[in-house]
Design a protein around this motif. Structure first.
Motif: not given
Length: 156
Positions: A35-52
């Motif tokens: 269980p994690l709280p939501k964070i303030e972020a730009d989802a598309s950029y973070l998705r790219q981080v995780f994909l990389n």
């Protein structure tokens, strides 16, 4: 910035790259029940981080796989990506976040990399007021990438 669920973003990246892992006989272990709280972020950029990060782990792993462990830490979230890949000479680690820099052994295993992946990951994470670290106990001993992100942004 928007409210983003990290588990969902990581799961999307895992789902995208799982066929490549399956084809190579590698595993992806992701504890998505945390269980994690939501964070303030730009989802598309973070998705790219995780994909990389997940893509890099696959490129440099011949057997075993990747374990992804998210956890809440005070006012931050930490996600570790630990692979069983070729590892990195610890002396090379400080240089690897530079532009167009690749590890010596990585060029032998995956010849067509640009040397920009870790540079881009670091820039995106830092724009999110976070940090990224890379650790390896040496050649043949895998690599661990840790991403730490704040729950709330201080930047506009």
């Amino acid at each position: 910035w928007e409210q983003v669920g990290i588990i969902k973003l990581i799961q999307e990246a895992v789902d995208t790259l799982k066929p490549v892992y399956d084809k190579k006989g590698l595993s992806i272990n992701f504890n998505r029940k945390v269980p994690l709280p939501k964070i303030e972020a730009d989802a598309s950029y973070l998705r790219q981080v995780f994909l990389n990060i997940i893509n890099n782990a696959e490129k440099y792993t011949q057997q075993g796989g990747l374990t992804i462990t998210p956890r809440s830490k005070e006012d931050q979230i930490e996600i570790t990506f630990k692979d069983t890949g070729i590892g990195i000479d610890p002396a090379e680690i400080p240089k690897l976040f530079g532009k167009f820099v690749r590890g010596k052994r990585s060029a032998l295993v995956h010849t067509d990399g640009s040397g920009l992946g870790l540079f881009i990951i670091k820039k995106i994470v830092e724009e999110h007021s976070g940090s990224v670290t890379l650790k390896s106990e040496g050649v043949g001993k895998g690599t661990t990438v840790s991403v730490i992100l704040p729950l709330k942004q201080t930047k506009e």
